[in-house]
Design an enzyme around this catalytic site. Structure first.
Site, short mmCIF file in Angstrom:
data_model
loop_
_atom_site.label_atom_id
_atom_site.label_comp_id
_atom_site.label_asym_id
_atom_site.label_seq_id
_atom_site.Cartn_x
_atom_site.Cartn_y
_atom_site.Cartn_z
N LYS A 118 0.85 -1.19 0.00
CA LYS A 118 0.00 0.00 0.00
C LYS A 118 0.88 1.23 0.00
O LYS A 118 1.97 1.23 0.62
CB LYS A 118 -0.92 0.03 1.23
CG LYS A 118 -1.71 1.33 1.37
CD LYS A 118 -2.46 1.43 2.68
CE LYS A 118 -3.17 2.78 2.80
NZ LYS A 118 -3.93 2.92 4.05
N GLU A 151 -7.37 -2.37 3.04
CA GLU A 151 -6.65 -1.13 3.35
C GLU A 151 -6.68 -0.84 4.84
O GLU A 151 -5.67 -0.47 5.45
CB GLU A 151 -7.27 0.03 2.57
CG GLU A 151 -6.63 1.38 2.83
CD GLU A 151 -7.34 2.52 2.12
OE1 GLU A 151 -6.93 3.68 2.36
OE2 GLU A 151 -8.30 2.26 1.37
N GLU A 185 -11.83 10.71 -4.14
CA GLU A 185 -11.64 10.70 -2.69
C GLU A 185 -10.76 11.86 -2.24
O GLU A 185 -11.03 12.50 -1.22
CB GLU A 185 -11.02 9.37 -2.25
CG GLU A 185 -10.81 9.28 -0.74
CD GLU A 185 -10.36 7.91 -0.28
OE1 GLU A 185 -9.55 7.85 0.66
OE2 GLU A 185 -10.84 6.91 -0.84
N LYS A 225 -11.64 15.09 0.31
CA LYS A 225 -10.87 15.45 1.50
C LYS A 225 -10.39 16.89 1.47
O LYS A 225 -10.04 17.45 2.52
CB LYS A 225 -9.69 14.48 1.65
CG LYS A 225 -10.13 13.07 2.02
CD LYS A 225 -8.97 12.10 2.03
CE LYS A 225 -9.42 10.71 2.42
NZ LYS A 225 -8.32 9.71 2.34
#
Length: 449
Positions: free
Chosen positions: A208, A302, A436, A440
């Site tokens: 990740k 995740e 996303e 934010k």
């Protein structure tokens, strides 16, 4: 001496240690009637801090009694060493809640060098404010810090009279208005970056990585940061709020949802906050988005990476560790998966040791950490500075609390630079991750319009 603020300066780099003698700090406190925190922090060209937690603690600070800074891979150790000298002979006469604390933070990368928009922000920097106003369930307290009792008492009395003349309420006003925005990353570049990260994931180099963007916002008028934070408080009451302004440079501020660590004695509280979906227009849509998040293998994977990393980082320091049940954290514009984690420390530890062990969590860095850091450095075209890094405070006992510097920006004159990122794992879609990141940006961007 720090001539600009009257405070003692302690600095260190990786080649040398500070050689200053211990600073004999004295603090004196008295209880206050309620005051406007916005009015106290509303000043220019002076070091000032604001720190507020979802639990109700609010602190504002003005001026500098001691300044600590460091750079390089040993910066956490260097700050602890400087703090030990600064707090070694502290003489404090007030209640525990009114004690002096050091406020500041760290940059995301240890090789960070100050420069626009991060002028004035070292790789590690903390100040013990000369004046603190603390509000909690134990009342409102004024604390003054000096190098001898007479100096502390003089500061205390002068600021008590000054605070009495301030308005009880400070209007939060409206946003300064947005003239234009400029991205560091275009949609095409973003797609290329995400696809390159996905190739590394497929090759097994990383599991990740969190890639971020910055957004430069040009304003119609200069931003009033305390007013912006007050509006964020109303919109996001269950988030942290912070403001850090040095004698020169911009003002770093934000309303992060994520606690990195809270330490009191040998008790540590932290959390995994990873995986996001929007809020819905109706309760039914809200629940549908949350259900999608809970059912998503990508989001669950995740989130679990973050939980496992925090567990692995804390276990060597703890005699007991508990991972609580997974919940959904709902904010005004976004929902996250959240897993609270608590630990009992094995032996005495400074909160900065816990901060160093946890930073960066996979929620802001990646897995494995070193390979993810290298990917971030090689990929991102801007300096993260203090974005996604630890921001908070510690005291003479080594207790303290830190948030992750997310949902944040740097204000300077008529420009605010915002930062936001998204976690890339196997099966991530570049378009979804782009959406996303834009979501934010919204908490602060909405308050600037």
């Amino acid at each position: 001496m720090d001539q600009s603020s009257g405070g003692r300066r302690l600095t260190a780099d990786t080649e040398s240690l500070p050689v200053d003698e211990p600073t004999d700090l004295v603090s004196r406190s008295r209880e206050l009637e309620d005051v406007s925190f916005g009015a106290i922090v509303d000043a220019e060209q002076e070091s000032r801090i604001l720190w507020a937690t979802p639990g109700g603690l609010e602190v504002v600070g003005r001026g500098v009694a001691v300044r600590m800074s460091a750079r390089g891979p040993d910066r956490f150790d260097r700050i602890r060493e400087q703090a030990s000298r600064a707090f070694d002979a502290l003489d404090h006469d007030g209640p525990h809640v009114a004690r002096p604390r050091a406020f500041g933070g760290f940059s995301f990368h240890d090789e960070h060098e100050p420069g626009p928009p991060w002028t004035g922000f070292d790789a590690a920097s903390f100040v013990v404010p000369q004046i603190l106003v603390i509000r909690s369930e134990d009342g409102t307290w004024l604390t003054a810090v000096g190098t001898h009792p007479e100096e502390a008492i003089e500061h205390l009395e002068r600021w008590h009279d000054r605070l009495a003349a301030l308005p009880a309420m400070q209007p939060s006003g409206t946003g300064p208005g947005v003239t234009s925005t400029q991205r560091t990353t275009s949609p095409t570049d973003w797609t290329d970056q995400v696809e390159a990260a996905l190739e590394q994931i497929e090759q097994g180099t990383i599991t990740k990585v969190v890639l971020a963007q910055s957004l430069s916002v040009t304003l119609e008028n200069s931003v009033h940061v305390p007013g912006t934070l007050e509006r964020l408080r109303r919109q996001y009451p269950n988030c942290y709020r912070f403001l850090i302004a040095n004698d020169t440079g911009g003002t770093f501020f934000g309303a992060p949802p994520e606690r990195l660590v809270s330490k009191r004695d040998n008790r540590v509280e932290t959390e995994a906050l990873a995986g996001s979906v929007p809020r819905g227009e109706t309760p039914e849509e809200d629940d549908a988005h949350a259900a999608d998040m809970l059912d998503s293998e990508k989001v669950q994977r995740e989130h679990e990476l973050v939980v496992e990393a925090i567990r692995n980082q804390l276990e060597p320091l703890a005699s007991e560790l508990t991972v609580d049940e997974r919940t959904i954290r709902r904010l005004a514009t976004i929902q996250h998966l959240q897993t609270p984690i608590t630990a009992t420390l094995e032996g005495e530890r400074h909160v900065l040791e816990i901060v160093e062990a946890l930073h960066p969590t996979p929620a802001v860095g990646g897995v494995p950490p070193v390979a993810a850091w290298e990917t971030i450095r090689d990929t991102e075209t801007f300096d993260r500075g203090w974005y996604a890094a630890p921001v908070g405070w510690f005291d003479a006992a080594g207790d303290g609390e830190f948030a992750v510097g997310l949902r944040s920006g740097v204000a300077s004159d008529d420009t605010v630079t915002l930062f936001a990122g998204s976690g890339i794992v196997a099966d991530s879609d570049p378009d979804d991750e782009w959406d996303e990141v834009q979501l934010k940006f919204r908490p602060i961007l909405d308050e600037l319009r």
